[in-house]
Design a protein around this motif. Structure first.
Motif, PDB file in Angstrom:
ATOM      1  N   GLN A  38     -10.114  -9.032 -22.596  1.00 24.61           N
ATOM      2  CA  GLN A  38      -9.474 -10.202 -22.005  1.00 24.61           C
ATOM      3  C   GLN A  38      -7.963 -10.076 -21.903  1.00 24.61           C
ATOM      4  O   GLN A  38      -7.316 -10.898 -21.267  1.00 24.61           O
ATOM      5  N   ALA A  39      -7.384  -9.060 -22.513  1.00 26.69           N
ATOM      6  CA  ALA A  39      -5.928  -8.880 -22.501  1.00 26.69           C
ATOM      7  C   ALA A  39      -5.450  -8.513 -21.100  1.00 26.69           C
ATOM      8  O   ALA A  39      -5.979  -7.604 -20.475  1.00 26.69           O
ATOM      9  N   ILE A  40      -4.466  -9.245 -20.606  1.00 27.82           N
ATOM     10  CA  ILE A  40      -3.861  -8.971 -19.309  1.00 27.82           C
ATOM     11  C   ILE A  40      -2.374  -8.755 -19.527  1.00 27.82           C
ATOM     12  O   ILE A  40      -1.705  -9.564 -20.170  1.00 27.82           O
ATOM     13  N   ILE A  41      -1.865  -7.663 -18.981  1.00 27.64           N
ATOM     14  CA  ILE A  41      -0.446  -7.356 -19.083  1.00 27.64           C
ATOM     15  C   ILE A  41       0.151  -7.487 -17.692  1.00 27.64           C
ATOM     16  O   ILE A  41      -0.310  -6.833 -16.752  1.00 27.64           O
ATOM     17  N   ALA A  42       1.148  -8.354 -17.564  1.00 27.87           N
ATOM     18  CA  ALA A  42       1.805  -8.591 -16.285  1.00 27.87           C
ATOM     19  C   ALA A  42       3.216  -8.037 -16.348  1.00 27.87           C
ATOM     20  O   ALA A  42       3.934  -8.267 -17.319  1.00 27.87           O
ATOM     21  N   LEU A  43       3.603  -7.296 -15.304  1.00 28.35           N
ATOM     22  CA  LEU A  43       4.944  -6.724 -15.242  1.00 28.35           C
ATOM     23  C   LEU A  43       5.686  -7.288 -14.049  1.00 28.35           C
ATOM     24  O   LEU A  43       5.123  -7.411 -12.961  1.00 28.35           O
ATOM     25  N   LEU A  95       9.893   2.700 -16.315  1.00 26.47           N
ATOM     26  CA  LEU A  95       9.747   3.179 -17.681  1.00 26.47           C
ATOM     27  C   LEU A  95       8.785   2.285 -18.461  1.00 26.47           C
ATOM     28  O   LEU A  95       7.903   2.791 -19.172  1.00 26.47           O
ATOM     29  N   ILE A  96       8.920   0.975 -18.318  1.00 26.70           N
ATOM     30  CA  ILE A  96       8.026   0.035 -19.000  1.00 26.70           C
ATOM     31  C   ILE A  96       6.588   0.232 -18.515  1.00 26.70           C
ATOM     32  O   ILE A  96       5.646   0.251 -19.311  1.00 26.70           O
ATOM     33  N   LEU A  97       6.390   0.400 -17.205  1.00 29.31           N
ATOM     34  CA  LEU A  97       5.054   0.644 -16.660  1.00 29.31           C
ATOM     35  C   LEU A  97       4.470   1.929 -17.240  1.00 29.31           C
ATOM     36  O   LEU A  97       3.296   1.975 -17.621  1.00 29.31           O
ATOM     37  N   ILE A 148      -1.224  -6.167 -14.059  1.00 28.58           N
ATOM     38  CA  ILE A 148      -0.862  -6.701 -12.746  1.00 28.58           C
ATOM     39  C   ILE A 148       0.645  -6.575 -12.597  1.00 28.58           C
ATOM     40  O   ILE A 148       1.398  -6.892 -13.520  1.00 28.58           O
ATOM     41  N   GLU A 149       1.039  -6.061 -11.457  1.00 29.01           N
ATOM     42  CA  GLU A 149       2.463  -5.960 -11.158  1.00 29.01           C
ATOM     43  C   GLU A 149       2.820  -7.175 -10.310  1.00 29.01           C
ATOM     44  O   GLU A 149       2.361  -7.294  -9.176  1.00 29.01           O
ATOM     45  N   LEU A 150       3.617  -8.062 -10.886  1.00 26.36           N
ATOM     46  CA  LEU A 150       3.888  -9.357 -10.258  1.00 26.36           C
ATOM     47  C   LEU A 150       4.680  -9.262  -8.973  1.00 26.36           C
ATOM     48  O   LEU A 150       4.519 -10.078  -8.091  1.00 26.36           O
ATOM     49  N   ASN A 151       5.553  -8.307  -8.867  1.00 25.92           N
ATOM     50  CA  ASN A 151       6.308  -8.178  -7.618  1.00 25.92           C
ATOM     51  C   ASN A 151       6.160  -6.772  -7.079  1.00 25.92           C
ATOM     52  O   ASN A 151       7.074  -5.992  -7.068  1.00 25.92           O
ATOM     53  N   SER A 152       4.944  -6.489  -6.617  1.00 27.19           N
ATOM     54  CA  SER A 152       4.679  -5.190  -6.007  1.00 27.19           C
ATOM     55  C   SER A 152       5.268  -5.180  -4.608  1.00 27.19           C
ATOM     56  O   SER A 152       5.758  -6.188  -4.118  1.00 27.19           O
ATOM     57  N   GLU A 153       5.189  -4.051  -3.924  1.00 26.70           N
ATOM     58  CA  GLU A 153       5.775  -3.929  -2.587  1.00 26.70           C
ATOM     59  C   GLU A 153       5.185  -4.931  -1.611  1.00 26.70           C
ATOM     60  O   GLU A 153       5.861  -5.400  -0.718  1.00 26.70           O
ATOM     61  N   GLU A 154       3.905  -5.282  -1.766  1.00 25.17           N
ATOM     62  CA  GLU A 154       3.285  -6.255  -0.876  1.00 25.17           C
ATOM     63  C   GLU A 154       3.997  -7.604  -0.979  1.00 25.17           C
ATOM     64  O   GLU A 154       4.173  -8.297  -0.001  1.00 25.17           O
ATOM     65  N   ASP A 155       4.389  -7.979  -2.198  1.00 27.94           N
ATOM     66  CA  ASP A 155       5.031  -9.271  -2.396  1.00 27.94           C
ATOM     67  C   ASP A 155       6.424  -9.319  -1.796  1.00 27.94           C
ATOM     68  O   ASP A 155       6.917 -10.378  -1.453  1.00 27.94           O
ATOM     69  N   THR A 156       7.122  -8.177  -1.663  1.00 31.92           N
ATOM     70  CA  THR A 156       8.485  -8.188  -1.150  1.00 31.92           C
ATOM     71  C   THR A 156       8.513  -8.289   0.373  1.00 31.92           C
ATOM     72  O   THR A 156       9.528  -8.624   0.941  1.00 31.92           O
ATOM     73  N   LYS A 157       7.401  -8.011   1.039  1.00 35.69           N
ATOM     74  CA  LYS A 157       7.361  -8.042   2.492  1.00 35.69           C
ATOM     75  C   LYS A 157       7.157  -9.443   3.043  1.00 35.69           C
ATOM     76  O   LYS A 157       7.530  -9.738   4.145  1.00 35.69           O
ATOM     77  N   LYS A 158       6.536 -10.310   2.272  1.00 33.23           N
ATOM     78  CA  LYS A 158       6.270 -11.655   2.753  1.00 33.23           C
ATOM     79  C   LYS A 158       6.415 -12.634   1.593  1.00 33.23           C
ATOM     80  O   LYS A 158       6.226 -12.271   0.439  1.00 33.23           O
ATOM     81  N   PRO A 159       6.717 -13.885   1.888  1.00 38.40           N
ATOM     82  CA  PRO A 159       6.819 -14.863   0.812  1.00 38.40           C
ATOM     83  C   PRO A 159       5.463 -15.033   0.140  1.00 38.40           C
ATOM     84  O   PRO A 159       4.427 -14.977   0.796  1.00 38.40           O
TER      85      PRO A 159
END
Length: 187
Positions: free
Chosen positions: A98-103, A114-116, A160-171
């Protein structure tokens, strides 16, 4: 004495792993199929979430608490402790499944990668430990079917990467750190 042996083994293993980690995330032979969605992240209980954010200053925040001066080993131990929760603390994950790590990161920082990498090394350590118990070999030596059993049964890769490249292309209205694709220009 047993704790000291375990600590020495862990430090030695992590040192060797850091040197050998020049390969691409893990070895590209077996795909890690399961991906954490924003819905999984937002619907999870708060104690099952470890949010790692690099703030504007380039400092690490772990669940909102600034961690200045934390060493690589201390960071990895904290992440592993969160995932395994050996003392059954209510502020840490109920189980490794159940552990989820968000970056996330405010802006682009070298420390994000480095953290990833450190988080991935913790997962590899956990997978190796589980593989040794079940199959008496290292995780990397297993075939894809056995690797899946380790990942899905013991330590799924819930990152989960909270601000991956997909997120930077659109709001995006997803949880996490807002993206800052450009600099502010003073007039």
């Amino acid at each position: 004495m047993k704790i000291m042996k375990t600590l020495i083994f862990t430090l030695l293993y992590l040192s060797i792993l850091s040197i050998a980690h020049s390969q691409v995330w893990l070895d590209n032979t077996c795909l890690i199929e399961k991906e954490i969605s924003n819905e999984d992240y937002t619907s999870s209980k708060s104690n099952n979430l470890l949010t790692l954010v690099i703030n504007q200053e380039g400092k690490l925040l772990m669940n909102g608490v600034k961690k200045e001066g934390i060493s690589e080993i201390q960071f990895k131990e904290a992440v592993y402790d969160f995932m395994t929760n050996p003392n059954k603390e209510k502020t840490k994950a109920d189980s490794s499944k159940q552990a989820i790590i968000a970056l996330g990161s405010y802006g682009e920082h070298d420390s994000y990668d480095l953290i990833l990498t450190y988080v991935r090394e913790v997962y590899l350590y956990a997978w190796d430990t589980a593989a040794e118990k079940k199959y008496e070999t290292f995780y990397a030596d297993l075939n894809c079917k056995k690797r899946d059993k380790i990942r899905n049964g013991d330590f799924p890769y819930n990152v989960i990467e909270l601000n991956s490249e997909e997120d930077t292309k659109k709001p995006s209205f997803s949880p996490g750190v807002p993206t800052f694709s450009g600099d502010v220009i003073d007039n």
